[in-house]
Structure formats: structure tokens, C-alpha cells
Design an enzyme around this catalytic site. Sequence first.
Site, mmCIF file in Angstrom:
data_model
loop_
_atom_site.group_PDB
_atom_site.id
_atom_site.type_symbol
_atom_site.label_atom_id
_atom_site.label_comp_id
_atom_site.label_asym_id
_atom_site.label_seq_id
_atom_site.Cartn_x
_atom_site.Cartn_y
_atom_site.Cartn_z
ATOM 1 C CD GLU A 169 125.018 -36.625 39.800
ATOM 2 O OE1 GLU A 169 124.670 -35.813 40.694
ATOM 3 O OE2 GLU A 169 124.359 -37.646 39.511
ATOM 4 C CG PHE A 205 112.710 -41.382 33.322
ATOM 5 C CD1 PHE A 205 112.130 -40.515 34.240
ATOM 6 C CD2 PHE A 205 113.704 -42.244 33.758
ATOM 7 C CE1 PHE A 205 112.530 -40.515 35.571
ATOM 8 C CE2 PHE A 205 114.107 -42.248 35.090
ATOM 9 C CZ PHE A 205 113.524 -41.377 35.997
ATOM 10 C CD GLN A 206 116.937 -40.222 35.492
ATOM 11 O OE1 GLN A 206 117.665 -41.122 35.079
ATOM 12 N NE2 GLN A 206 116.887 -39.854 36.763
ATOM 13 C CE LYS A 220 119.846 -48.795 29.371
ATOM 14 N NZ LYS A 220 120.512 -48.962 30.666
ATOM 15 C CG MET A 229 134.126 -11.208 48.728
ATOM 16 S SD MET A 229 135.414 -10.066 49.279
ATOM 17 C CE MET A 229 136.895 -10.989 48.871
HETATM 18 C C1 LIG Z 1 127.856 -20.664 44.091
HETATM 19 C C2 LIG Z 1 128.055 -19.257 44.514
HETATM 20 N N1 LIG Z 1 127.036 -18.556 45.038
HETATM 21 C C3 LIG Z 1 127.217 -17.275 45.435
HETATM 22 C C4 LIG Z 1 128.432 -16.671 45.295
HETATM 23 C C5 LIG Z 1 128.612 -15.214 45.719
HETATM 24 N N2 LIG Z 1 129.611 -15.115 46.791
HETATM 25 C C6 LIG Z 1 130.893 -14.770 46.570
HETATM 26 S S1 LIG Z 1 131.835 -14.790 47.932
HETATM 27 C C7 LIG Z 1 130.531 -15.238 48.886
HETATM 28 C C8 LIG Z 1 130.695 -15.427 50.360
HETATM 29 C C9 LIG Z 1 131.384 -16.676 50.682
HETATM 30 O O1 LIG Z 1 131.256 -16.899 52.053
HETATM 31 P P1 LIG Z 1 132.180 -17.906 52.828
HETATM 32 O O2 LIG Z 1 132.304 -19.171 52.079
HETATM 33 O O3 LIG Z 1 131.719 -18.010 54.218
HETATM 34 O O4 LIG Z 1 133.598 -17.239 52.728
HETATM 35 P P2 LIG Z 1 134.199 -15.898 53.371
HETATM 36 O O5 LIG Z 1 134.044 -14.824 52.322
HETATM 37 O O6 LIG Z 1 133.463 -15.603 54.616
HETATM 38 O O7 LIG Z 1 135.621 -16.244 53.583
HETATM 39 C C10 LIG Z 1 129.376 -15.361 48.117
HETATM 40 C C11 LIG Z 1 128.043 -15.688 48.639
HETATM 41 C C12 LIG Z 1 129.461 -17.431 44.718
HETATM 42 N N3 LIG Z 1 130.685 -16.928 44.505
HETATM 43 N N4 LIG Z 1 129.262 -18.714 44.360
#
Ligand SMILES: Cc1ncc(C[n+]2csc(CCOP(=O)(O)OP(=O)(O)O)c2C)c(N)n1
Lengths: 566, 159
Positions: free
Chosen positions: A49, A111-112, A161, A479
Amino acid sequence: MELTGAQILLKCLEKEGVTCMFGFPGGAVIDIYDEIPRSKVEHILVRHEQGAIHAADGYARATGEVGVCLVTSGPGATNTVTGIATAYMDSIPVVILTGQVPTALIGNDAFQEVDIVGITRPCTKHNYLVKDINQLAKTIRQAFYLARTGRPGPVLVDLPKDIMQTKIEFTYPDDEEVKLRSYNPHLQPHVGQVRKVAQLIRKAEKPLIYSGGGVISARAHEEMTWLAHSLRIPVTSTLMGLGAFPGDDELWLGMLGMHGTYAANMAISECDVLLAVGARFDDRVTGKLATFAPHATIVHIDIDPTSIQKNVPVSVPLVADCRSALKALKAELAEATSKTDFVAQRKQWVEQVQNWARTHPLNYKDDGSSIKPQYVVEKLYEITKGDAIICTEVGQNQMWAAQFFKYKRPNTFITSGGLGTMGYGFPAAMGAQKAFPDKLVIDVAGDGSIQMCIQEMTTVVCNKLPVKIVILNNGYLGMVRQWQELFYNKNYCETCMDAQPDFVKLAEAYGAKGFRITEKNDVESTLRTALYETEGPVIVDVRVEREENVYPMVPAGASLTEMLLV
Amino acid sequence: MRHVLSVTVENEPGVLSRVAGLFSGRGFNIESLNVAPTEEPGVSRMTITTHGDDAIVEQIVKQLRKLVTVITVRDYTDVKAVERELVLVKVNAEDSKRAEILRIVDIFRCKVIDVSLDELTVECTGDIGKVEAILDLLTRFGIKEVARTGSIALKRAKQ
Ligand SMILES: Cc1ncc(C[n+]2csc(CCOP(=O)(O)OP(=O)(O)O)c2C)c(N)n1
């Protein structure tokens, strides 16, 4: 005519102009699914979803129309919450239809059953639980009306529903019935304020436009471009605003803020009039508030009064739809543009900002020994000549996609700005591709983010949606690793993700094509093959320099002028 | 600074939690909150008292206006308004103290609405100043319980 709730729902969707929706069935919505084959609304079956809501959001961002998703009660509904919050933070019009247990069971922990209206109250523009079949059609109309007008946003409608099964004599509600006495989005600008703003920008010596996502949702890009060109005002924008002003224009400074360009951040710090249009002074944009635009008289055009004076004191607020406001400004300034030689008047300022851009362009070190992620994005731009819809995941990939690709038209850069949702880009690309089957849609991804909604590979394969995923694979949550490197003594705790699937085989397992690039020399040719000579969805696994950082960078809480440069 | 906000809303399920959620979700504090129907069918009035500097209250007012089920929002801080609160106070009242309590009740034009051997329950209506004053005076007798409606307010008619 006597119709069931499910039939009424689909009739209403047709009337709203909905041609397709993204969804996933379940017990509470079987009655609706039972009717879908008899309706004109196409349904795309996702694999999770979250994929449905992001796809609806991507569809909305690419088209400017309302995106629609349909899910079942309980877990189906809760799985959409991240996507709803994503759309909410970026003001994207989507309507989320959730199934609910029969009205007689609501509140029984049936349920749900989950109180999705309660759960999503803080992350929807508005939401409804339909408890009376006679209110159904009106509610659906209101939901679309709310989603697309004013400051757009997600609206959720919870559908028990039994309501879907009940039959009534159906009449389509007229406009009068749909009106909400408590909702009057402020659209037209105040004439006196418009005059004040016009006066200010005419007289300014160092004016600057700071544009945001509001310019795109209001479709005000032409008016803004006119203003910039006719009065010679340099333009910077937020991440959400990219594409509203041509990225190859001589007055374009690039994005501002934490990973903004030197020119944009310097211009903010030097300008004397700052015209903020459809932007909200987010902390990632302003840096330290006390030193943000210290010399500027700030004009703020926004449709949402709550955005004004929220973070920075504004001298001249103009609450209005951005397009109406800019049109009014144009009318007010038309005479001045024929009388005043703005090219001469602004010469010094324009030269100054262009000089900043020339001396400190976006750049990166490249000795050719590895593949620099920025180089990959540059190549994507070159190969596509900018003619593509670029979606992104979140992290470094997102920033490089924002920095090194020149967006020329609105609705061509699709990214989760406010919430920063990893896993957003790919399903959003799927939605954009559904809206524009013949356009090239690329998801610039990180190896971490792409795994968060990778299950939609099946959806794009079986629906023939030829999304191209380009993974800037650094084997890190890049990042976060960058922050650890710069601010946490290189303590790379839990950000190394080199244990990963073979993305080429993964693509193949899903029935798509996979490519891997490990040499700089192959980047261009393989990308060409993947984008233009390969049918259907593709994953390109580009092994990039592992510890590359995004620059410039303004550390959180520092002033915009305190940029770390390459 | 204390602000009294008068908010008219659609009287429908969820409206209270929308308003309350707006306060809690943004870290704004509600000091008192009163909700009841108005003269207009389907419309309720909420009177909310809150504390905050002008910028915060401006933000609260705008956020309230943004809620789809909120019809009007008025800040009565700078507007001439009449404000009242109803308070019920249960106070210790042994024989020796009873007369004095009754005197205070009289001076403040309050009413005793319930009596027992060692307790009195007093009904007091007034603006915040009066209410605070009588609570202050009764404290030394030992207040057992207090129930307050929170402020309600209406704009004064033009003179
Ligand atoms: C759902 C979610 N969980 C955690 C984060 C925190 N976060 C921000 S950037 C990042 C790293 C992303 O890694 P990647 O997709 O490999 O991209 P890169 O920065 O290496 O290009 C994380 C964990 C987020 N933004 N979203």
C-alpha cells in the site's frame, strides 16, 4: 436510479475525472473491487500500500491533478500513513480511500479495524468517516474539492463496508451542497499590498526571487519567469520549486539552503528585497534564522496564511494564490518595464551574482579513477537533454539529482522534500509513468532507499510501465554516513550497507532488465542503452565512489554563508 | 500573555480532537477549554484560553482558521469582551469556620449549593480575577475539590 455505495463511489470518481487509481484489495473493500470492472476507472494493483499512495502522489505531481489510491481497512490503511504524511508535507493533492469495518462494529476492536481518521488527522488536509450513505457522494466531492483547491493536500475518506453495500436512490450532489461554509481558500491578492510589492521590487537594487513548490502547484511558473526576465531579478528556489524557472537561464542561481549553491546562498545574504513565492522558509533552507537575508525587506506571497510570519518576520505579506498574485504584479509592473531600463538598473547586481556562480560553480573532484555520482547525474542530463521526468529517493542521490540536472519545466522533478521519505522515488516514478506512458521517467536512487519499495518492480513489469531506475550505489546510507564523517568522528555506525542484493539479478528476477556500471568509461554508453535502447523497466546499478560527499553544505543551524565547499 | 480565543466550529464528530490535536501537535498549551452548542443549529462555540507570546498566538489563530471544520476564530485579548467562568468549590467547613466562609460567599455574591456537616460546596461565577480571588480566600480553609468550566466569553455590544 438505485445504486449501492460502491457504485456511487465509482460514479463519483468518474465525475471527478479520475481515470486511474492505485490500490490493493482486502475484506473491507471487496464490494468496491467488485464494481471496478464495470467502471471507467482503471485500477493499478500495487504490491504494497505504501507503493499505492506514493504512486498516486507521483501521478499528482507529474500532472497537477488529484492522485487517487484505494486500500483496505486496518493494515491496508496504516500502510499508507507514511505516504500520506509525505504528500501532506509537500502539499500534494491526493485522495485516499480506505475501507473500514461495518458501522455497527466501529469502536469494537473488530477484525482489521483501526481508527485511520484519528491516525491521519495531523497529516491530512482533512479527513472523513462516512457513516451515512446519503452523505457519500457529497463527501467524495468535498474530498476532491479540498484536495485540489487552496493549498492542496491529501484528503482521506474512510468507507465502512456496510455503507458500500447499502442501496439508495442516487442523485449527484450539486455545487451548492458541496460548499463548505468554513472553507474559503484565499485566492485573490489584496490590491494595496500588490502595489506595495510592485513598488518595492521596482526600486530594489539587489532583488532576489526565492521560489518554492507553491509556484508549481499554482502553475505560476510563466508569470514568475516573466517577472524575473522583465525586471532582471535573479532566481533561486527550494528543492520543491525546481523546474518552475529554467535551470539553464542566465538568471538562475540554483537551489538555496543546506545543499544550495554558493551563488544562491550568497545572494540571499546580500539581497535588499527578497521575494518569497510559494515557499515556507523551512529550516533546511534558511539555516540560522537570525542571519537569514539580513539586509532584505522580505515579501512573502503564499496561499496559506499560516506560512506567513511562521519562521521569519515578513515586511510585506501577500496572501493569495501565487498565480493570481504574480499576475496582479505583472499588471502593476507592465508600465514600469516599458519605461525603466532594468537591464541597466540591475546590471551591477546581476553581474555580482553571476560572478559568484562563475567563481564557485557546483563542482566535484574527479581524477577519473572511480565513478563520481555527480558525473552520472551530469551524464543523465546530457543524454536526455533534460527531457525526462526525474524522480529521486532520499539522501545524497536526491541532492545530486537536484544539483546536477537542469530542470526546465515544472512537474519534471519529483521528490519527497518535506518528509524526506526513503522509498518514495520509485513508486512515485511509477505513478508519473502511468500519467505519461510515453515520457522517459527516471528514478535516481540510492542503494538504501531503493530497497524500501522495491516490491513495486512487479507492478511496473506487469503494467508495462518502463521506469528506469538508476542506483547511485555507494554501499552506504550515504547521507547519514556523510553526517557521521563530518560531525560524528567518522563513526559509521550502521550506515554501511554493502550487504545488498545483486541488483542486476534482482531486476531479472522481476522480469526486467538489469545493467551494472563499474567503469567511468561505460557510464554514458550503458546509460544510453538502458534509457533508450531497452524496452520496459530497467535497473542500472552504478558503482560510484563510496565516500563522496554532497557539497556545498551548510551545517545544521549555521548561517547560509558558512558553507563547506568541495 | 493570556489569550481568550472564541472559536465557532461545525458541531460534528472529531472536531474537538482536531482542535485539541492542533494544540498538542504543535506544542501549544491549552489552559482551559469550553465547548457547547450556540444559537445556530449545527454550530458550537469553543472558548479556549491559552498562554503565549504574540507570534505563537498569531500562529495558533491562523492554524485554527485553517482547519476545515472551524468557521470563525476571534482573539478577545484586544477586543472588549465579557468573560465569565463558573466554578464549584468544595471547602472544609467545620462549625468554627462556617460563619466566615459564608461571609466570603456573601461578599462575592456566590451561592452555597450543597451543605454537609463539615463541608460546603460553593458556586461562583465571575471573571478570572474574581474566581482567582475567591479561590485564594478559601484556600486557607482547605479546598477539597474544584470544578471549573473554563472561561466563556462574548464580544461586548457596541455602546
Ligand atoms: C524512511 C526513512 N528512514 C530513514 C531516513 C533517514 N535517512 C536520510 S538519508 C538516508 C540515507 C539514504 O541512503 P541511500 O538511499 O543509500 O542514499 P545515499 O544517501 O547513499 O544516496 C537515511 C537513512 C529517511 N530519510 N527515511
